[in-house]
Write a protein that holds these residues in place. Structure first.
Motif, PDB file in Angstrom:
ATOM      1  N   TYR A  44      13.721 -20.466  -3.678  1.00  0.00           N
ATOM      2  CA  TYR A  44      13.626 -19.785  -2.360  1.00  0.00           C
ATOM      3  C   TYR A  44      14.083 -18.684  -1.603  1.00  0.00           C
ATOM      4  CZ  TYR A  44      14.095 -21.001   2.758  1.00  0.00           C
ATOM      5  OH  TYR A  44      13.383 -20.870   3.207  1.00  0.00           O
ATOM      6  N   VAL A  45      15.542 -18.163  -2.549  1.00  0.00           N
ATOM      7  CA  VAL A  45      16.169 -16.863  -1.932  1.00  0.00           C
ATOM      8  C   VAL A  45      15.412 -16.093  -2.245  1.00  0.00           C
ATOM      9  CG1 VAL A  45      17.857 -16.026  -1.827  1.00  0.00           C
ATOM     10  CG2 VAL A  45      18.065 -17.689  -1.802  1.00  0.00           C
ATOM     11  N   GLU A  46      14.942 -16.147  -3.058  1.00  0.00           N
ATOM     12  CA  GLU A  46      13.784 -14.795  -3.532  1.00  0.00           C
ATOM     13  C   GLU A  46      12.785 -14.471  -3.133  1.00  0.00           C
ATOM     14  OE1 GLU A  46      13.100 -11.344  -5.610  1.00  0.00           O
ATOM     15  OE2 GLU A  46      15.396 -12.667  -5.889  1.00  0.00           O
ATOM     16  N   ASP A  47      11.903 -15.586  -2.757  1.00  0.00           N
ATOM     17  CA  ASP A  47      10.949 -15.730  -2.566  1.00  0.00           C
ATOM     18  C   ASP A  47      10.564 -15.256  -0.733  1.00  0.00           C
ATOM     19  OD1 ASP A  47       9.223 -16.772  -4.321  1.00  0.00           O
ATOM     20  OD2 ASP A  47       8.992 -18.415  -3.599  1.00  0.00           O
ATOM     21  N   GLN A  48      11.973 -15.621  -0.350  1.00  0.00           N
ATOM     22  CA  GLN A  48      12.086 -14.537   1.003  1.00  0.00           C
ATOM     23  C   GLN A  48      12.546 -13.641   1.833  1.00  0.00           C
ATOM     24  OE1 GLN A  48      10.729 -17.510   3.010  1.00  0.00           O
ATOM     25  NE2 GLN A  48      12.712 -17.453   4.104  1.00  0.00           N
ATOM     26  N   ARG A  49      13.103 -13.160   0.239  1.00  0.00           N
ATOM     27  CA  ARG A  49      13.562 -12.080   0.331  1.00  0.00           C
ATOM     28  C   ARG A  49      12.456 -11.040   0.012  1.00  0.00           C
ATOM     29  NH1 ARG A  49      17.131  -7.528  -0.509  1.00  0.00           N
ATOM     30  NH2 ARG A  49      16.773  -6.260  -2.536  1.00  0.00           N
ATOM     31  N   ASP A 126       8.839  -4.090  -6.359  1.00  0.00           N
ATOM     32  CA  ASP A 126       7.836  -4.040  -6.889  1.00  0.00           C
ATOM     33  C   ASP A 126       6.923  -4.779  -5.770  1.00  0.00           C
ATOM     34  OD1 ASP A 126       6.588  -2.874  -8.158  1.00  0.00           O
ATOM     35  OD2 ASP A 126       5.280  -4.004  -9.526  1.00  0.00           O
ATOM     36  N   VAL A 127       7.760  -4.864  -4.333  1.00  0.00           N
ATOM     37  CA  VAL A 127       6.538  -5.401  -3.294  1.00  0.00           C
ATOM     38  C   VAL A 127       5.609  -4.155  -2.966  1.00  0.00           C
ATOM     39  CG1 VAL A 127       5.888  -6.408  -1.563  1.00  0.00           C
ATOM     40  CG2 VAL A 127       7.875  -6.933  -3.129  1.00  0.00           C
ATOM     41  N   SER A 128       4.227  -3.778  -2.444  1.00  0.00           N
ATOM     42  CA  SER A 128       3.613  -3.109  -2.045  1.00  0.00           C
ATOM     43  C   SER A 128       2.796  -3.339  -0.668  1.00  0.00           C
ATOM     44  CB  SER A 128       2.870  -2.216  -2.702  1.00  0.00           C
ATOM     45  OG  SER A 128       2.253  -2.998  -3.340  1.00  0.00           O
ATOM     46  N   VAL A 129       2.464  -2.208  -0.101  1.00  0.00           N
ATOM     47  CA  VAL A 129       1.803  -2.880   1.367  1.00  0.00           C
ATOM     48  C   VAL A 129       1.183  -1.877   1.179  1.00  0.00           C
ATOM     49  CG1 VAL A 129       1.582  -2.931   3.793  1.00  0.00           C
ATOM     50  CG2 VAL A 129       3.578  -4.226   2.927  1.00  0.00           C
ATOM     51  N   THR A 130      -0.520  -1.959   1.715  1.00  0.00           N
ATOM     52  CA  THR A 130      -1.329  -1.089   1.752  1.00  0.00           C
ATOM     53  C   THR A 130      -2.443  -0.723   3.276  1.00  0.00           C
ATOM     54  OG1 THR A 130      -1.379  -1.196  -1.334  1.00  0.00           O
ATOM     55  CG2 THR A 130      -3.493   0.344   0.543  1.00  0.00           C
ATOM     56  N   LEU A 131      -2.179   0.322   3.805  1.00  0.00           N
ATOM     57  CA  LEU A 131      -3.466   0.034   5.128  1.00  0.00           C
ATOM     58  C   LEU A 131      -4.083   1.631   4.572  1.00  0.00           C
ATOM     59  CD1 LEU A 131      -1.747  -0.878   7.994  1.00  0.00           C
ATOM     60  CD2 LEU A 131      -0.528   1.377   8.072  1.00  0.00           C
ATOM     61  N   THR A 132      -5.129   1.534   5.304  1.00  0.00           N
ATOM     62  CA  THR A 132      -6.574   2.399   5.257  1.00  0.00           C
ATOM     63  C   THR A 132      -6.337   3.114   6.065  1.00  0.00           C
ATOM     64  OG1 THR A 132      -7.009   1.136   3.824  1.00  0.00           O
ATOM     65  CG2 THR A 132      -8.849   3.001   4.277  1.00  0.00           C
ATOM     66  N   LEU A 133      -5.997   4.498   6.087  1.00  0.00           N
ATOM     67  CA  LEU A 133      -6.285   5.173   7.788  1.00  0.00           C
ATOM     68  C   LEU A 133      -7.253   6.207   7.653  1.00  0.00           C
ATOM     69  CD1 LEU A 133      -2.703   6.957   7.006  1.00  0.00           C
ATOM     70  CD2 LEU A 133      -2.736   5.297   8.420  1.00  0.00           C
ATOM     71  N   THR A 134      -7.892   6.517   8.458  1.00  0.00           N
ATOM     72  CA  THR A 134      -9.075   6.960   9.353  1.00  0.00           C
ATOM     73  C   THR A 134      -8.427   8.465   9.591  1.00  0.00           C
ATOM     74  OG1 THR A 134     -10.082   6.340  11.068  1.00  0.00           O
ATOM     75  CG2 THR A 134     -10.528   5.707   9.406  1.00  0.00           C
ATOM     76  N   THR A 135      -8.455   9.574   9.210  1.00  0.00           N
ATOM     77  CA  THR A 135      -8.767  10.954  10.106  1.00  0.00           C
ATOM     78  C   THR A 135      -9.799  11.870  10.397  1.00  0.00           C
ATOM     79  OG1 THR A 135      -7.566  11.993   7.877  1.00  0.00           O
ATOM     80  CG2 THR A 135      -5.805  10.611   8.780  1.00  0.00           C
ATOM     81  N   SER A 136      -9.490  13.189  11.689  1.00  0.00           N
ATOM     82  CA  SER A 136     -10.687  13.956  11.459  1.00  0.00           C
ATOM     83  C   SER A 136     -10.533  14.840  10.713  1.00  0.00           C
ATOM     84  CB  SER A 136     -10.709  14.173  13.037  1.00  0.00           C
ATOM     85  OG  SER A 136      -9.768  14.196  13.257  1.00  0.00           O
ATOM     86  N   VAL A 137      -9.084  14.761  10.531  1.00  0.00           N
ATOM     87  CA  VAL A 137      -8.536  16.388   9.337  1.00  0.00           C
ATOM     88  C   VAL A 137      -8.175  15.380   8.570  1.00  0.00           C
ATOM     89  CG1 VAL A 137      -6.770  17.643   9.853  1.00  0.00           C
ATOM     90  CG2 VAL A 137      -7.659  17.824  11.614  1.00  0.00           C
ATOM     91  N   ASP A 138      -8.088  15.838   6.799  1.00  0.00           N
ATOM     92  CA  ASP A 138      -8.419  15.496   6.123  1.00  0.00           C
ATOM     93  C   ASP A 138      -6.223  15.838   5.749  1.00  0.00           C
ATOM     94  OD1 ASP A 138      -8.434  14.321   3.885  1.00  0.00           O
ATOM     95  OD2 ASP A 138      -8.927  16.517   2.834  1.00  0.00           O
ATOM     96  N   LEU A 139      -6.385  14.844   4.800  1.00  0.00           N
ATOM     97  CA  LEU A 139      -5.039  14.702   4.667  1.00  0.00           C
ATOM     98  C   LEU A 139      -4.078  14.680   2.804  1.00  0.00           C
ATOM     99  CD1 LEU A 139      -2.788  13.516   5.808  1.00  0.00           C
ATOM    100  CD2 LEU A 139      -3.261  10.854   5.680  1.00  0.00           C
ATOM    101  N   THR A 140      -3.727  15.493   2.730  1.00  0.00           N
ATOM    102  CA  THR A 140      -2.994  15.561   1.282  1.00  0.00           C
ATOM    103  C   THR A 140      -2.917  14.474   0.642  1.00  0.00           C
ATOM    104  OG1 THR A 140      -2.936  17.952   2.148  1.00  0.00           O
ATOM    105  CG2 THR A 140      -1.640  17.334  -0.336  1.00  0.00           C
ATOM    106  N   GLU A 141      -3.407  14.732  -0.707  1.00  0.00           N
ATOM    107  CA  GLU A 141      -2.714  13.324  -1.346  1.00  0.00           C
ATOM    108  C   GLU A 141      -0.783  13.537  -1.949  1.00  0.00           C
ATOM    109  OE1 GLU A 141      -5.994  12.929  -4.363  1.00  0.00           O
ATOM    110  OE2 GLU A 141      -6.608  11.150  -3.952  1.00  0.00           O
ATOM    111  N   GLY A 142      -0.550  12.925  -2.242  1.00  0.00           N
ATOM    112  CA  GLY A 142       0.766  13.195  -2.430  1.00  0.00           C
ATOM    113  C   GLY A 142       1.560  11.724  -2.257  1.00  0.00           C
ATOM    114  N   SER A 143       2.608  11.919  -2.416  1.00  0.00           N
ATOM    115  CA  SER A 143       3.583  11.370  -2.810  1.00  0.00           C
ATOM    116  C   SER A 143       5.316  11.114  -2.335  1.00  0.00           C
ATOM    117  CB  SER A 143       4.160  10.189  -3.544  1.00  0.00           C
ATOM    118  OG  SER A 143       5.295   9.615  -3.879  1.00  0.00           O
ATOM    119  N   THR A 144       6.420  10.840  -1.624  1.00  0.00           N
ATOM    120  CA  THR A 144       7.283  11.281  -0.586  1.00  0.00           C
ATOM    121  C   THR A 144       8.330   9.662  -0.492  1.00  0.00           C
ATOM    122  OG1 THR A 144       8.590  12.254   0.212  1.00  0.00           O
ATOM    123  CG2 THR A 144       6.956  10.377   1.560  1.00  0.00           C
ATOM    124  N   ALA A 145       9.870   9.718  -0.533  1.00  0.00           N
ATOM    125  CA  ALA A 145      10.495   8.720  -0.728  1.00  0.00           C
ATOM    126  C   ALA A 145      10.678   8.597   0.683  1.00  0.00           C
ATOM    127  CB  ALA A 145      11.781   8.875  -1.080  1.00  0.00           C
TER     128      ALA A 145
END
Length: 179
Positions: A44-49, A126-145
């Motif tokens: 239960y605690v792990e699920d809540q976390r 290893d929990v992840s959340v994904t959001l889809t964005l729309t922009t008028s100016v292109d966004l560079t692919e990449g990763s950061t902390a």
């Protein structure tokens, strides 16, 4: 009353055995119940976390999406100087876990706006959340902390770049000529 010398059990000896047996049985039952409670509560605690990590990542993703949207509006505006830098103060950790921000292109800009997936992934659970964005100016692919993040316009490539940054220049626009 004459007792036989070969009597196997005296009444007092039976009582001592039953107290000891009752005590051992009570300890065994208690140990089984406590271990069952610990195993059940641990799951239960792990699920809540994981739920807390997911909720915090949702909030952080929305904050970053708002910063990207601000930078996109500023970069898309017809201005003499197209220098844009928007700082987004994100937490370094969510639920005591570090996380990474990943930007991947879903649809390149063309007749319509560019679409990108903004994925935040907690490193330990290893929990992840994904959001889809729309922009008028292109966004560079990449990763950061996670942590202090800067969304800036790369005027040479006409793209927005999301990167780790410093707290200097939270929001900076170069002054337009003649003002």
């Amino acid at each position: 009353m004459n007792r036989e010398p070969n009597a196997v059990c005296a009444p007092d000896a039976d009582r001592a055995v039953s107290i000891t047996v009752n005590y051992v049985i009570a300890l065994a039952i208690t140990a089984v119940l406590i271990s069952g409670l610990l195993v059940g509560a641990g799951g239960y605690v792990e699920d809540q976390r994981e739920r807390v990590v997911r909720e915090e990542l949702d909030v952080v993703a929305e904050q970053l999406a708002a910063g990207i949207a601000d930078a996109d509006r500023l970069a898309a505006a017809e201005a003499v100087s197209r220098s844009v830098r928007v700082g987004v103060d994100l937490p370094r950790r969510v639920a005591r876990e570090s996380y990474r921000i990943q930007i991947t292109e879903v649809a390149a800009p063309g007749p319509g706006p560019a679409r990108h997936d903004l994925t935040l992934r907690a490193e330990r659970s290893d929990v992840s959340v994904t959001l889809t964005l729309t922009t008028s100016v292109d966004l560079t692919e990449g990763s950061t902390a996670g942590g202090w993040t800067v969304v800036r316009l790369d005027a040479a490539n006409d793209t927005l770049v999301v990167a780790g940054g410093d707290r200097e220049g939270t929001l900076a626009l170069e002054p337009m000529g003649g003002i």
